[in-house]
Enzyme design. Sequence first.
Site, PDB file in Angstrom:
ATOM      1  N   CYS B 153       0.834  -1.205   0.000  1.00  0.00           N
ATOM      2  CA  CYS B 153       0.000   0.000   0.000  1.00  0.00           C
ATOM      3  C   CYS B 153       0.869   1.255   0.000  1.00  0.00           C
ATOM      4  O   CYS B 153       0.680   2.150  -0.840  1.00  0.00           O
ATOM      5  CB  CYS B 153      -0.945  -0.012   1.194  1.00  0.00           C
ATOM      6  SG  CYS B 153      -0.170  -0.375   2.787  1.00  0.00           S
ATOM      7  N   TYR B 154       1.826   1.345   0.911  1.00  0.00           N
ATOM      8  CA  TYR B 154       2.709   2.517   0.922  1.00  0.00           C
ATOM      9  C   TYR B 154       3.490   2.643  -0.386  1.00  0.00           C
ATOM     10  O   TYR B 154       3.568   3.740  -0.953  1.00  0.00           O
ATOM     11  CB  TYR B 154       3.698   2.454   2.092  1.00  0.00           C
ATOM     12  CG  TYR B 154       3.119   2.761   3.454  1.00  0.00           C
ATOM     13  CD1 TYR B 154       2.553   3.998   3.732  1.00  0.00           C
ATOM     14  CD2 TYR B 154       3.173   1.828   4.490  1.00  0.00           C
ATOM     15  CE1 TYR B 154       2.048   4.295   5.002  1.00  0.00           C
ATOM     16  CE2 TYR B 154       2.679   2.119   5.756  1.00  0.00           C
ATOM     17  CZ  TYR B 154       2.125   3.353   6.015  1.00  0.00           C
ATOM     18  OH  TYR B 154       1.643   3.642   7.265  1.00  0.00           O
TER      19      TYR B 154
END
Lengths: 349, 349, 349, 349
Positions: B153-154
């Site tokens: 996600c990051y």
Amino acid sequence: MSNKTGIAIVGSTGYGGVELIRLLASHPQVEVTSVISSSSAGTPITDGYPHLAGIREELLDDVEPAKIKEKADIVFLATPAGVASKLAPQYLEAGLKVIDLSGDYRLKSPQLYEQWYGKPAAGKAYLEQAVFGLAEIYGDNVRGASFVSNPGCYPTATLLGLVPAVKAGWIDPASIIIDAKSGVSGAGRGASLGTHYSELNENFKAYKVNKHQHIPEIEMVLGDAAGVPVVTTFTTHLVPMTRGIMSTMYATIQGDRSLSDFIGLYKQFYEGRSFVRIRPEGQWPATKEVWGSNYCDIGFAVDERTNRVTIVSVIDNLVKGAAGQAIQNMNVMMGWDETLGLQFVPAYP
Amino acid sequence: MSNKTGIAIVGSTGYGGVELIRLLASHPQVEVTSVISSSSAGTPITDGYPHLAGIREELLDDVEPAKIKEKADIVFLATPAGVASKLAPQYLEAGLKVIDLSGDYRLKSPQLYEQWYGKPAAGKAYLEQAVFGLAEIYGDNVRGASFVSNPGCYPTATLLGLVPAVKAGWIDPASIIIDAKSGVSGAGRGASLGTHYSELNENFKAYKVNKHQHIPEIEMVLGDAAGVPVVTTFTTHLVPMTRGIMSTMYATIQGDRSLSDFIGLYKQFYEGRSFVRIRPEGQWPATKEVWGSNYCDIGFAVDERTNRVTIVSVIDNLVKGAAGQAIQNMNVMMGWDETLGLQFVPAYP
Amino acid sequence: MSNKTGIAIVGSTGYGGVELIRLLASHPQVEVTSVISSSSAGTPITDGYPHLAGIREELLDDVEPAKIKEKADIVFLATPAGVASKLAPQYLEAGLKVIDLSGDYRLKSPQLYEQWYGKPAAGKAYLEQAVFGLAEIYGDNVRGASFVSNPGCYPTATLLGLVPAVKAGWIDPASIIIDAKSGVSGAGRGASLGTHYSELNENFKAYKVNKHQHIPEIEMVLGDAAGVPVVTTFTTHLVPMTRGIMSTMYATIQGDRSLSDFIGLYKQFYEGRSFVRIRPEGQWPATKEVWGSNYCDIGFAVDERTNRVTIVSVIDNLVKGAAGQAIQNMNVMMGWDETLGLQFVPAYP
Amino acid sequence: MSNKTGIAIVGSTGYGGVELIRLLASHPQVEVTSVISSSSAGTPITDGYPHLAGIREELLDDVEPAKIKEKADIVFLATPAGVASKLAPQYLEAGLKVIDLSGDYRLKSPQLYEQWYGKPAAGKAYLEQAVFGLAEIYGDNVRGASFVSNPGCYPTATLLGLVPAVKAGWIDPASIIIDAKSGVSGAGRGASLGTHYSELNENFKAYKVNKHQHIPEIEMVLGDAAGVPVVTTFTTHLVPMTRGIMSTMYATIQGDRSLSDFIGLYKQFYEGRSFVRIRPEGQWPATKEVWGSNYCDIGFAVDERTNRVTIVSVIDNLVKGAAGQAIQNMNVMMGWDETLGLQFVPAYP
């Protein structure tokens, strides 16, 4: 060119309007051909709603009936109270079908409207024409109608939770107490101290106790179900969240009714209605479990000590309590499957 | 009977799995034919997720490849780190296509994996086979692949925000500082003190400073874009909200580049890619503006005083940062339009 | 009758004013004798703040210096920018001590004030008289002063986190990047779309990137510490919570400095200062850990790979970032123990 | 050396214990000399609660009575249900005064305890000795007592809101319906799915409908006030916030009573009791208006249409609902002013 039915949304810059845009974007039978705002006509909707970038880039239209009629067949009115009473007649006369999300055409009595809303009521003829669009209860009236008044958010959660028991005579209508709680989006987008973040976050408060304008709407339908006038106690609270309504309802049971009797009664009443889900014994719905969807979930507890039933009903106030239910009404009006374009899975978590 | 492609979801009781169920429910080309959980096999998924009542009532299946192969063509692995490294080879050998949402196949170097994840790495052959599925950057590799590793996600928010400028040589890769913030759902559904409501509400905290396992993944792709090894400073913070990631990125500009140059560069880089939206001057994206959708929105500020660019990138961590991107990868793998089943309007507010 | 020092609070109906009332209620040496609001004079403060029922029932006073002087010795100005520049001279001339919580007297350069605040600057003479009240850094100037300008919320968290390292020459001032995050109460009580609950809840957003009016204040003090002009990159974000600021700061290390060196340097620098707490290795402060208190907590990470230090500093923006620090300044001005009336344990959870 | 009374807190690592530490830190007559945790004895409390750094650095003690007696005169038991029933007798026999914050000594009937708590009840002799410490109602019993059982959080808000009307015979006890809402901190610090951030944020849910263990406690006191057994309908809900309880109560009015009659009755009943504040007509309290303080605020609405009164009562569940009320009880036991060390202004916003 497109075979889709054209849709106009008046009041597109409010939360109800923008939710209609979200939901209608994936409806297979319609196309939103005009997004309208009297205050922001001529500017792009993305100015106020950057989340629509790449989705709806066109400029906002104005409210003129003739212009709308060129583009659309159905108008959704997502305007504040007092506006639809002026606009709806013009649109109907222009030959448009109208679905009004405001409170202007819900109460059949102009006196009650003026007492609770503090504004002049809509004209009597149009009040009579407007069908109260709680499709699970009045679906037969909605079918084929050209003017539907969409129920309020609190009444939707409350009435779906109470009508089957009232109609069956299982609860004493005079005993009904409704403790309702809403997320803050129900107050709309207008900034005020009452909706200021720092005042509401980490806070829970009661408001308009016994004075909410949804009371006569609830009592109108309950009276219809009971066959006698009904007066209720109704309290509203603000919850520090954006979306969701829970109505916790209390009533004295008439006759010998168990928890499973209630569950059975409601399952039968709502058989074939996709948007009402009855919870099993010992399970009460939470607002997040319907977030972003058109569901109304209902759970029960029966207390033999007090002979009372507790009914818990939840909806997403912007979907089943506003835009989603309006689309459901459109589907029923048009003779389409009532779930068309509304089969969203709740967004969880 | 159905002509749709069958889908199996392993790890259905986690937030990634349940988001796949939500998103795939409206995908026109596929049908989820098996929802799988090793820990809860044989029980209905509605036990843990009542919001799926009436939507997915069947019992959870077990993880056996042969059984899955009978029902499905594609498997999504939404399992914790350390599980996919064991399951993926079995599914691939059974002839299934695999999309892994965990970190097990992202890092091509087993040493780096073991250093940052503290677990045994996946086998070298499968590591090499797995395509890193950041479709906006590596779409050509994803097309036709049968095994895709879905980015973290990051890294998704961060890399979409940095790669165009790094590739163009417009920023000094050695100067990159990434200040990232995430909603709490990124931590999954496992209860712990660190995700306990009363500890996180009305709180903002930093965690794993310089130690997050997404660092090598970010540096791997940045190094690839720069053509030289890149080392970054990367900080992660928890925001008191459920969904959303913002990556605020800082770098020293190389050459004479204005704000509108950056906007132009990114618009060109992402031309034709529906899920990346570049914001106009003076507008920075907020996480809510992509909530529930597969968009990544990017905004810029150029500071002549310091000769630095600030890049702000936001995604919904469960959609573009997990389930949505995985479906996008499936679409690209299968040769379908990459937006199929993913054209959700962000839920606002 | 009372031997306590009389206190007047101008701007009592804002969040800063009401926090002064909360904190001063238990201060052993002072008594709030006048709560003042130009807009609401003559009405009870409990009209707007029912939480003060039974605590402060008297009517709000007006802003006239002569009237205030009859009741009080010290005036706190918790007014918006542009008001204190007009009121402070009158109060000083009336013989009152003044502590200004607004930005009007922080910047010594009228040009900078006019550039960043977009308003006429205060008079030069008073600008020179006003002591910048960051007591941990400029305590010697505050002692005995009769006019103190209270630092901004972001500068307080940021400067306490940076000054020791800058002064020691351990970090390169030209490399400083500040990524700051604030709760919403920092925006005050005025309702606007930008502080509307439904827009901020479950949302994280950047604002005023490189343009916040606290930038010149930060650079003024950093320049003073470095001995050379300092220019920084400074980003502000809104966190969905009411109170709390975190400043995450990045800089390139000069010389060979370990994590424990930094911890040692800061512990020494702040020795004897009760309100700054330095965290041990591997622990970063969270905003909730200072909620409601006058503490500033600071933690560090040193990354050998990039030769950068990451400094995390947190405060309660309404206490150490406003009302609490103003009281601390009063204590130092009056020669009292700086912790008097400020020894609140953070409210956790 | 100190003349202060020594205090020991058992269960210091729970939210009740840590709130006792916060509140007692500024009590003028006592000193916390021992913070105790059976599970974490020998470690510093700052390991789990970094916000106490610089405030309480000493190691946690163990639960042995003899050791405690050396240091303290009064013991607060902030332990889970089932623990105090074992510890309290030992401490009382060691000559300590005991204030128990758990539910172990509230119900005078062991049968009821076992039925609702599902654990063995405390010994009959100690049950009889324990005074139910709702000081506004039973203050005469608390004065001089050496063993006090502190009321539950829900019962405190509920009973302060109902007892005056029940005692006066103004409402029909058989008609009472209680709709209660609590912040999440009431569930304690133990991590579970039910208190997991992502499950509760942006969610509102009902739980333990008609089954909460506080029901018999409420009915015990209401029965005492009414002079006849009372059975109630009681629903509990979780609000997405950390602190605060609201009890919204409904009852049928007996006799001809107006809104101002109710306000007058309650003002008279609570005359001289600093911690109960009665709201004027048309104003209902919000939980934030008592946040961090020992206040209980009560507002009313009378509905002539239904002849029902709606009573809204709010507290901070960790203060008036736990630690603050326990300190209030200590003050009354010791013959001190009941407000000593408790005159906190609510933290607003």
